[in-house]
Design a protein around this motif. Structure first.
Motif, PDB file in Angstrom:
ATOM      1  N   SER A  83       0.841  -1.196   0.000  1.00 17.70           N
ATOM      2  CA  SER A  83       0.000   0.000   0.000  1.00 17.70           C
ATOM      3  C   SER A  83       0.881   1.252   0.000  1.00 17.70           C
ATOM      4  CB  SER A  83      -0.932   0.001   1.207  1.00 17.70           C
ATOM      5  OG  SER A  83      -0.193   0.137   2.393  1.00 17.70           O
ATOM      6  N   PRO A  84       0.318   2.384  -0.402  1.00 15.98           N
ATOM      7  CA  PRO A  84       1.112   3.621  -0.437  1.00 15.98           C
ATOM      8  C   PRO A  84       1.755   3.917   0.917  1.00 15.98           C
ATOM      9  CG  PRO A  84      -0.945   3.956  -1.580  1.00 15.98           C
ATOM     10  CD  PRO A  84      -1.040   2.611  -0.897  1.00 15.98           C
ATOM     11  N   CYS A 107       3.233  16.033  -4.869  1.00 22.46           N
ATOM     12  CA  CYS A 107       2.984  14.911  -3.964  1.00 22.46           C
ATOM     13  C   CYS A 107       3.764  13.698  -4.456  1.00 22.46           C
ATOM     14  CB  CYS A 107       1.482  14.601  -3.949  1.00 22.46           C
ATOM     15  SG  CYS A 107       1.023  13.300  -2.792  1.00 22.46           S
ATOM     16  N   ARG A 108       4.431  13.021  -3.525  1.00 20.99           N
ATOM     17  CA  ARG A 108       5.153  11.795  -3.871  1.00 20.99           C
ATOM     18  C   ARG A 108       4.779  10.712  -2.871  1.00 20.99           C
ATOM     19  NH1 ARG A 108      10.618  14.584  -4.187  1.00 20.99           N
ATOM     20  NH2 ARG A 108      10.709  15.390  -6.296  1.00 20.99           N
ATOM     21  N   ALA A 109       4.678   9.470  -3.361  1.00 22.40           N
ATOM     22  CA  ALA A 109       4.418   8.334  -2.472  1.00 22.40           C
ATOM     23  C   ALA A 109       5.003   7.079  -3.090  1.00 22.40           C
ATOM     24  CB  ALA A 109       2.916   8.157  -2.257  1.00 22.40           C
ATOM     25  N   GLU A 110       5.466   6.178  -2.233  1.00 22.99           N
ATOM     26  CA  GLU A 110       5.895   4.865  -2.691  1.00 22.99           C
ATOM     27  C   GLU A 110       4.672   3.960  -2.665  1.00 22.99           C
ATOM     28  OE1 GLU A 110       9.042   3.164  -0.360  1.00 22.99           O
ATOM     29  OE2 GLU A 110       9.859   5.155   0.058  1.00 22.99           O
ATOM     30  N   GLY A 111       4.644   2.981  -3.548  1.00 25.52           N
ATOM     31  CA  GLY A 111       3.564   2.007  -3.540  1.00 25.52           C
ATOM     32  C   GLY A 111       3.668   1.127  -4.772  1.00 25.52           C
ATOM     33  N   PRO A 115       0.697   4.345  -6.977  1.00 23.06           N
ATOM     34  CA  PRO A 115      -0.575   4.924  -6.545  1.00 23.06           C
ATOM     35  C   PRO A 115      -1.115   5.988  -7.498  1.00 23.06           C
ATOM     36  CG  PRO A 115       1.231   5.726  -5.165  1.00 23.06           C
ATOM     37  CD  PRO A 115       1.813   4.731  -6.112  1.00 23.06           C
ATOM     38  N   THR A 116      -2.420   6.219  -7.379  1.00 14.67           N
ATOM     39  CA  THR A 116      -3.048   7.364  -8.037  1.00 14.67           C
ATOM     40  C   THR A 116      -3.202   8.429  -6.955  1.00 14.67           C
ATOM     41  OG1 THR A 116      -5.243   6.487  -7.565  1.00 14.67           O
ATOM     42  CG2 THR A 116      -4.301   5.962  -9.725  1.00 14.67           C
ATOM     43  N   TYR A 117      -3.370   9.685  -7.382  1.00 16.32           N
ATOM     44  CA  TYR A 117      -3.361  10.798  -6.441  1.00 16.32           C
ATOM     45  C   TYR A 117      -4.667  11.573  -6.489  1.00 16.32           C
ATOM     46  CZ  TYR A 117       1.582   9.711  -6.291  1.00 16.32           C
ATOM     47  OH  TYR A 117       2.774   9.054  -6.133  1.00 16.32           O
ATOM     48  N   GLY A 118      -5.113  12.013  -5.308  1.00 16.97           N
ATOM     49  CA  GLY A 118      -6.293  12.865  -5.195  1.00 16.97           C
ATOM     50  C   GLY A 118      -5.966  14.009  -4.250  1.00 16.97           C
ATOM     51  N   TRP A 119      -6.722  15.096  -4.348  1.00 16.22           N
ATOM     52  CA  TRP A 119      -6.428  16.303  -3.580  1.00 16.22           C
ATOM     53  C   TRP A 119      -7.635  16.823  -2.817  1.00 16.22           C
ATOM     54  CZ3 TRP A 119      -1.590  18.420  -3.248  1.00 16.22           C
ATOM     55  CH2 TRP A 119      -0.633  17.939  -4.157  1.00 16.22           C
ATOM     56  N   ALA A 120      -7.369  17.393  -1.647  1.00 14.48           N
ATOM     57  CA  ALA A 120      -8.328  18.224  -0.924  1.00 14.48           C
ATOM     58  C   ALA A 120      -7.566  19.518  -0.670  1.00 14.48           C
ATOM     59  CB  ALA A 120      -8.732  17.570   0.394  1.00 14.48           C
ATOM     60  N   THR A 150      -3.970  18.803   0.953  1.00 16.18           N
ATOM     61  CA  THR A 150      -3.844  17.390   1.344  1.00 16.18           C
ATOM     62  C   THR A 150      -3.863  16.519   0.100  1.00 16.18           C
ATOM     63  OG1 THR A 150      -4.944  17.788   3.450  1.00 16.18           O
ATOM     64  CG2 THR A 150      -4.871  15.507   2.688  1.00 16.18           C
ATOM     65  N   CYS A 151      -2.860  15.656  -0.002  1.00 14.47           N
ATOM     66  CA  CYS A 151      -2.761  14.717  -1.123  1.00 14.47           C
ATOM     67  C   CYS A 151      -3.000  13.315  -0.571  1.00 14.47           C
ATOM     68  CB  CYS A 151      -1.367  14.820  -1.735  1.00 14.47           C
ATOM     69  SG  CYS A 151      -0.994  13.494  -2.905  1.00 14.47           S
ATOM     70  N   THR A 152      -3.843  12.536  -1.267  1.00  9.23           N
ATOM     71  CA  THR A 152      -4.094  11.149  -0.882  1.00  9.23           C
ATOM     72  C   THR A 152      -3.614  10.236  -2.001  1.00  9.23           C
ATOM     73  OG1 THR A 152      -6.028  11.821   0.403  1.00  9.23           O
ATOM     74  CG2 THR A 152      -5.842   9.482  -0.141  1.00  9.23           C
ATOM     75  N   ALA A 153      -2.709   9.315  -1.651  1.00  3.61           N
ATOM     76  CA  ALA A 153      -2.192   8.323  -2.607  1.00  3.61           C
ATOM     77  C   ALA A 153      -2.943   7.022  -2.360  1.00  3.61           C
ATOM     78  CB  ALA A 153      -0.695   8.132  -2.394  1.00  3.61           C
ATOM     79  N   THR A 154      -3.456   6.410  -3.441  1.00  2.00           N
ATOM     80  CA  THR A 154      -4.303   5.226  -3.320  1.00  2.00           C
ATOM     81  C   THR A 154      -3.882   4.158  -4.323  1.00  2.00           C
ATOM     82  OG1 THR A 154      -6.160   6.682  -2.756  1.00  2.00           O
ATOM     83  CG2 THR A 154      -6.706   4.423  -3.370  1.00  2.00           C
ATOM     84  N   ASN A 155      -3.825   2.895  -3.868  1.00  4.72           N
ATOM     85  CA  ASN A 155      -3.754   1.760  -4.800  1.00  4.72           C
ATOM     86  C   ASN A 155      -4.637   0.655  -4.237  1.00  4.72           C
ATOM     87  OD1 ASN A 155      -2.244   0.272  -2.901  1.00  4.72           O
ATOM     88  ND2 ASN A 155      -0.309   0.490  -3.991  1.00  4.72           N
ATOM     89  N   ARG A 156      -4.648  -0.517  -4.877  1.00  8.14           N
ATOM     90  CA  ARG A 156      -5.598  -1.555  -4.468  1.00  8.14           C
ATOM     91  C   ARG A 156      -5.318  -2.114  -3.073  1.00  8.14           C
ATOM     92  NH1 ARG A 156      -3.644  -4.438  -9.277  1.00  8.14           N
ATOM     93  NH2 ARG A 156      -1.813  -5.678  -8.747  1.00  8.14           N
TER      94      ARG A 156
END
Length: 169
Positions: A83-84, A107-111, A115-120, A150-156
């Motif tokens: 997961s991210p 925004c950077r994330a490992e995963g 991951p895909t990225y979303g913002w608030a 706020t950045c949210t990184a998401t994967n399965r």
């Protein structure tokens, strides 16, 4: 003589971080062969292995089937998905912005899978998102652009968020 085939021992495996770490390969032969698998490149005495999969489990393993008539080898490549993690946000050139200046938040994330990225973030008409949604650019900063990004990184396998405060003077 023993043999290890694709059916009983696929050449590629996909593991998920946190699940039980088990690498079993079936071999045929008479008498039934004993099978051991070791990670290539590890020291001869690896530290006590974690019972659950970690990213360190990724790599190539060599499985050896042995009986009284000889042995057979097969390499197995293991990829580990997770997961991210380690979400970080960077404001360029700085999180303290002068009114009318331009800035971007990256925004950077490992995963794995990536991951895909979303913002608030503070809604304003002067926002432009990158094609991969990993960054947002702001031209001509105004009071409406100050606030929490706020950045949210998401994967399965999960999601992780990070935030940064932007000030506009």
């Amino acid at each position: 003589e023993p043999s290890i085939g694709e059916t009983g021992c696929p050449a590629r495996r996909l593991w998920v971080e946190g699940t039980p770490a088990e690498l079993a390969c079936a071999a045929s032969g008479n008498p039934p062969p004993h099978v051991t698998c070791t990670k290539l490149g590890d020291s001869p005495d690896p530290p006590s292995a974690s019972p659950n999969v970690t990213r360190a489990h990724a790599g190539t393993y060599q499985c050896r089937a042995t009986n009284t008539h000889g042995s057979a080898l097969r390499n197995v490549t293991v990829a580990v998905e997770y997961s991210p993690a380690a979400v970080s946000l960077h404001v360029l050139p700085s999180a303290n912005v002068s009114r009318g200046a331009s800035f971007s938040v990256e925004c950077r994330a490992e995963g794995l899978p990536p991951p895909t990225y979303g913002w608030a973030l503070p809604l304003a008409p002067n926002l432009r998102f990158a094609a991969d949604n990993r960054s947002v650019a702001v031209a001509g900063a105004a009071a409406a652009n100050r606030g929490l990004y706020t950045c949210t990184a998401t994967n399965r396998h999960g999601r992780r968020a990070g935030s940064v405060m932007v000030r506009v003077d």
